[in-house]
Design a protein around this motif. Structure first.
Motif, short mmCIF file in Angstrom:
data_model
loop_
_atom_site.label_atom_id
_atom_site.label_comp_id
_atom_site.label_asym_id
_atom_site.label_seq_id
_atom_site.Cartn_x
_atom_site.Cartn_y
_atom_site.Cartn_z
N LYS A 36 0.84 -1.20 0.00
CA LYS A 36 0.00 0.00 0.00
C LYS A 36 0.87 1.25 0.00
CE LYS A 36 -3.55 2.27 2.76
NZ LYS A 36 -4.34 2.21 4.00
N PHE A 37 1.94 1.25 0.79
CA PHE A 37 2.86 2.38 0.84
C PHE A 37 3.54 2.58 -0.51
CE2 PHE A 37 7.09 4.13 1.41
CZ PHE A 37 6.83 5.28 2.14
N ASN A 38 4.04 1.48 -1.09
CA ASN A 38 4.72 1.58 -2.39
C ASN A 38 3.79 2.08 -3.48
OD1 ASN A 38 7.18 0.76 -1.37
ND2 ASN A 38 6.81 -1.40 -1.80
N LYS A 39 2.55 1.64 -3.48
CA LYS A 39 1.57 2.08 -4.47
C LYS A 39 1.26 3.56 -4.30
CE LYS A 39 -3.14 1.26 -6.04
NZ LYS A 39 -4.39 0.56 -5.77
N ARG A 40 1.13 3.99 -3.06
CA ARG A 40 0.77 5.38 -2.78
C ARG A 40 1.88 6.35 -3.18
NH1 ARG A 40 -1.27 7.74 3.04
NH2 ARG A 40 -1.69 9.83 2.32
N PHE A 41 3.14 5.95 -2.95
CA PHE A 41 4.26 6.85 -3.21
C PHE A 41 5.12 6.41 -4.38
CE2 PHE A 41 3.22 7.48 1.31
CZ PHE A 41 2.99 8.85 1.28
N ALA A 42 4.56 5.65 -5.32
CA ALA A 42 5.33 5.16 -6.47
C ALA A 42 5.86 6.28 -7.35
CB ALA A 42 4.48 4.20 -7.29
N GLY A 43 5.08 7.32 -7.59
CA GLY A 43 5.49 8.40 -8.46
C GLY A 43 6.19 9.53 -7.74
N PHE A 44 6.46 9.38 -6.47
CA PHE A 44 7.04 10.42 -5.66
C PHE A 44 8.55 10.18 -5.57
CE2 PHE A 44 7.93 12.64 -1.65
CZ PHE A 44 7.22 13.81 -1.86
N GLY A 45 9.31 10.98 -6.24
CA GLY A 45 10.76 10.78 -6.20
C GLY A 45 11.46 11.63 -7.22
N ILE A 46 12.72 11.33 -7.43
CA ILE A 46 13.54 12.07 -8.38
C ILE A 46 13.25 11.58 -9.78
CG2 ILE A 46 15.91 12.61 -9.05
CD1 ILE A 46 16.70 12.08 -6.13
N LYS A 47 13.05 12.54 -10.70
CA LYS A 47 12.74 12.19 -12.09
C LYS A 47 13.90 12.46 -12.99
CE LYS A 47 7.85 12.83 -11.58
NZ LYS A 47 6.65 13.39 -12.07
#
Length: 72
Positions: free
Chosen positions: A61-72
């Motif tokens: 659930k955590f990984n799904k929620r914050f999957a797009g949150f990071g360095i691009k």
């Protein structure tokens, strides 16, 4: 001491993660046995080995929620 205010103690069986078990006395009212998910034989604080325990899909659930949150 006041009478009739103390909880009742009974014998319960504690089952560790590796299947070993021991009997102790407790006020636990959820049955005659307790099955542990994490104990001193498997907890990283005592073993020094990190192991991922995902109970209820919390890590997914955590990984799904914050999957797009990071360095691009």
């Amino acid at each position: 001491m006041k009478a009739d205010i103390h909880p009742e103690y009974k014998d319960i069986t504690v089952i560790m993660t590796d299947g070993s078990e021991f009997t102790t006395r407790s006020t636990y009212s959820g049955g005659d046995t307790i099955r542990l998910d994490i104990d001193p034989k498997s907890h990283p604080a005592w073993t020094g080995v990190q192991r991922l325990v995902d109970t209820g899909g919390q890590v997914a659930k955590f990984n799904k929620r914050f999957a797009g949150f990071g360095i691009k």
